[in-house]
Design a protein around this motif. Structure first.
Motif, PDB file in Angstrom:
ATOM      1  N   ALA A  58       0.841  -1.192   0.000  1.00 48.90           N
ATOM      2  CA  ALA A  58       0.000   0.000   0.000  1.00 48.90           C
ATOM      3  C   ALA A  58       0.873   1.239   0.000  1.00 48.90           C
ATOM      4  N   ALA A  59       0.383   2.290  -0.631  1.00 51.35           N
ATOM      5  CA  ALA A  59       1.148   3.529  -0.684  1.00 51.35           C
ATOM      6  C   ALA A  59       1.316   4.095   0.711  1.00 51.35           C
ATOM      7  N   PRO A  60       2.515   4.553   1.063  1.00 50.41           N
ATOM      8  CA  PRO A  60       2.735   5.057   2.423  1.00 50.41           C
ATOM      9  C   PRO A  60       2.118   6.425   2.634  1.00 50.41           C
ATOM     10  N   GLY A  61       2.009   6.827   3.880  1.00 53.49           N
ATOM     11  CA  GLY A  61       1.587   8.180   4.231  1.00 53.49           C
ATOM     12  C   GLY A  61       0.099   8.393   4.099  1.00 53.49           C
ATOM     13  N   PRO A  62      -0.315   9.674   3.871  1.00 52.48           N
ATOM     14  CA  PRO A  62      -1.736  10.025   3.813  1.00 52.48           C
ATOM     15  C   PRO A  62      -2.497   9.318   2.711  1.00 52.48           C
ATOM     16  N   GLN A  63      -1.818   8.888   1.650  1.00 57.90           N
ATOM     17  CA  GLN A  63      -2.518   8.225   0.560  1.00 57.90           C
ATOM     18  C   GLN A  63      -3.148   6.913   1.011  1.00 57.90           C
ATOM     19  N   THR A  64      -2.622   6.286   2.008  1.00 55.93           N
ATOM     20  CA  THR A  64      -3.162   5.023   2.476  1.00 55.93           C
ATOM     21  C   THR A  64      -4.574   5.203   3.014  1.00 55.93           C
ATOM     22  N   ALA A  65      -4.806   6.228   3.861  1.00 56.45           N
ATOM     23  CA  ALA A  65      -6.136   6.469   4.415  1.00 56.45           C
ATOM     24  C   ALA A  65      -7.127   6.831   3.315  1.00 56.45           C
ATOM     25  N   GLY A  66      -6.712   7.671   2.360  1.00 62.69           N
ATOM     26  CA  GLY A  66      -7.601   8.027   1.266  1.00 62.69           C
ATOM     27  C   GLY A  66      -7.973   6.831   0.409  1.00 62.69           C
ATOM     28  N   THR A  67      -6.996   5.959   0.177  1.00 60.03           N
ATOM     29  CA  THR A  67      -7.283   4.761  -0.613  1.00 60.03           C
ATOM     30  C   THR A  67      -8.278   3.863   0.093  1.00 60.03           C
ATOM     31  N   VAL A  68      -8.139   3.731   1.404  1.00 59.63           N
ATOM     32  CA  VAL A  68      -9.072   2.900   2.169  1.00 59.63           C
ATOM     33  C   VAL A  68     -10.486   3.460   2.103  1.00 59.63           C
ATOM     34  N   VAL A  69     -10.633   4.791   2.203  1.00 59.95           N
ATOM     35  CA  VAL A  69     -11.960   5.420   2.146  1.00 59.95           C
ATOM     36  C   VAL A  69     -12.602   5.192   0.785  1.00 59.95           C
ATOM     37  N   ILE A  70     -11.825   5.357  -0.281  1.00 56.76           N
ATOM     38  CA  ILE A  70     -12.364   5.153  -1.629  1.00 56.76           C
ATOM     39  C   ILE A  70     -12.809   3.712  -1.827  1.00 56.76           C
ATOM     40  N   ALA A  78     -13.766   1.634   0.485  1.00 55.44           N
ATOM     41  CA  ALA A  78     -14.965   1.401   1.291  1.00 55.44           C
ATOM     42  C   ALA A  78     -16.213   1.944   0.600  1.00 55.44           C
ATOM     43  N   ILE A  79     -16.131   3.159   0.031  1.00 57.35           N
ATOM     44  CA  ILE A  79     -17.276   3.749  -0.665  1.00 57.35           C
ATOM     45  C   ILE A  79     -17.668   2.909  -1.876  1.00 57.35           C
ATOM     46  N   LEU A  80     -16.678   2.494  -2.647  1.00 57.63           N
ATOM     47  CA  LEU A  80     -16.965   1.667  -3.812  1.00 57.63           C
ATOM     48  C   LEU A  80     -17.582   0.340  -3.417  1.00 57.63           C
ATOM     49  N   SER A  81     -17.149  -0.231  -2.307  1.00 54.26           N
ATOM     50  CA  SER A  81     -17.708  -1.500  -1.849  1.00 54.26           C
ATOM     51  C   SER A  81     -19.180  -1.329  -1.458  1.00 54.26           C
ATOM     52  N   VAL A  82     -19.517  -0.210  -0.765  1.00 55.37           N
ATOM     53  CA  VAL A  82     -20.915   0.040  -0.369  1.00 55.37           C
ATOM     54  C   VAL A  82     -21.788   0.235  -1.602  1.00 55.37           C
ATOM     55  N   LEU A  83     -21.312   1.019  -2.577  1.00 54.52           N
ATOM     56  CA  LEU A  83     -22.084   1.238  -3.798  1.00 54.52           C
ATOM     57  C   LEU A  83     -22.297  -0.063  -4.564  1.00 54.52           C
ATOM     58  N   LEU A  84     -21.284  -0.896  -4.594  1.00 58.35           N
ATOM     59  CA  LEU A  84     -21.427  -2.177  -5.275  1.00 58.35           C
ATOM     60  C   LEU A  84     -22.443  -3.062  -4.575  1.00 58.35           C
ATOM     61  N   ALA A  85     -22.444  -3.038  -3.237  1.00 53.85           N
ATOM     62  CA  ALA A  85     -23.420  -3.833  -2.490  1.00 53.85           C
ATOM     63  C   ALA A  85     -24.842  -3.338  -2.741  1.00 53.85           C
ATOM     64  N   ILE A  86     -25.035  -1.996  -2.777  1.00 48.75           N
ATOM     65  CA  ILE A  86     -26.367  -1.437  -3.053  1.00 48.75           C
ATOM     66  C   ILE A  86     -26.832  -1.818  -4.459  1.00 48.75           C
ATOM     67  N   LEU A  87     -25.923  -1.761  -5.423  1.00 49.63           N
ATOM     68  CA  LEU A  87     -26.275  -2.117  -6.796  1.00 49.63           C
ATOM     69  C   LEU A  87     -26.676  -3.580  -6.899  1.00 49.63           C
ATOM     70  N   LEU A  88     -25.949  -4.447  -6.251  1.00 48.50           N
ATOM     71  CA  LEU A  88     -26.287  -5.873  -6.272  1.00 48.50           C
ATOM     72  C   LEU A  88     -27.633  -6.123  -5.601  1.00 48.50           C
ATOM     73  N   ALA A  89     -27.900  -5.426  -4.475  1.00 43.36           N
ATOM     74  CA  ALA A  89     -29.179  -5.606  -3.790  1.00 43.36           C
ATOM     75  C   ALA A  89     -30.343  -5.135  -4.667  1.00 43.36           C
TER      76      ALA A  89
END
Length: 263
Positions: A193-205, A207-218
């Protein structure tokens, strides 16, 4: 000085002197052999040419030692070996006294060094370099057995390694170059994983994509269930209690004869 002491001891033995001289003669003979190893002021270098595969995970490329073995004590028939050693094993390197004693790549894990790429000085001439690329690729032979003398077997790990050239004649080792600097081979890259602040931003993105994918599947699953229910609910299905009407017909198409009036 060693030659003088050896000569004195030999003369003493010829005159029947003390047996102590007889015990010292082989020791001084071995010492003389070790001191006669000529040092060549050359340090092996990695190839400076821009070429693919200069350093890989199991090979590295050296410059040829052109014109470095022109000393009068070295003949054209003498073998020039490349000594490959772990960086921490150079201090314990001992030149073999016979070609039959040269270590092979199979001895590398335990001994820490081996000899490979046997050549002669005719292959390393001096003079002006030609346009032909002249390099030595260490570890480039995948077909030879690691128990074969002189096998240029692929190197077992990232190193570090150090090398030098050793000249041997039928009488034993004659000359050697300096040890090279340490050579580190390439290692397989591990995705991180990219070091520093980029790691937290990548995790947030993610997570959001995972939630949207779950809503679309539902939503897709709900639409499929609704479509299936709507289709099944509007189609009449015959059951065992339903009446069935079958038209009666005569097999032979025979009609009843008309009634005849009274006689």
């Amino acid at each position: 000085r060693t030659d003088g002491w050896t000569l004195v001891l030999a003369m003493g033995l010829g005159r029947g002197q003390s047996p102590l001289l007889m015990a010292l003669l082989p020791l001084l003979t071995c010492l003389q052999t070790g001191m006669s190893l000529e040092s060549i002021g050359y340090v092996p270098q990695l190839s400076r040419a821009t070429l693919g595969g200069r350093l890989t995970q199991s090979t590295f490329t050296l410059e040829q030692p052109r014109g470095q073995f022109s000393h009068p004590s070295i003949s054209d028939s003498d073998a020039i070996w490349l000594v490959v050693a772990h960086s921490n094993a150079t201090q314990k390197f001992t030149a073999p006294q016979k070609v039959e004693d040269t270590p092979v790549p199979a001895d590398f894990p335990q001994g820490g060094y081996y000899l490979t790429l046997r050549a002669s000085r005719a292959l390393y001439p001096g003079g002006q370099p030609s346009n032909q690329l002249r390099v030595l690729r260490v570890g480039n032979d995948t077909r030879c057995s690691p128990r074969t003398r002189g096998c240029n077997h692929p190197l077992p790990g990232p190193g570090p390694y150090r090398v030098k050239f050793l000249v041997m004649s039928d009488r034993g080792p004659m000359a050697e170059t300096e040890w090279s600097s340490e050579t580190h081979l390439q290692q397989a890259e591990v995705l991180q994983a990219a070091p520093g602040p980029q790691t937290a931003g990548t995790v947030v993105i993610i997570a959001i994509l995972s939630v949207l994918l779950a809503i679309l599947l539902a939503a897709l699953l709900t639409l499929l269930i609704f479509t299936w229910y709507d289709t099944c609910g509007s189609t009449p299905i015959s059951g065992p209690g339903e009446l069935m009407f079958v038209r009666k017909y005569d097999t032979h198409h025979m009609s009843r004869p008309s009634a005849v009036g009274g006689s």
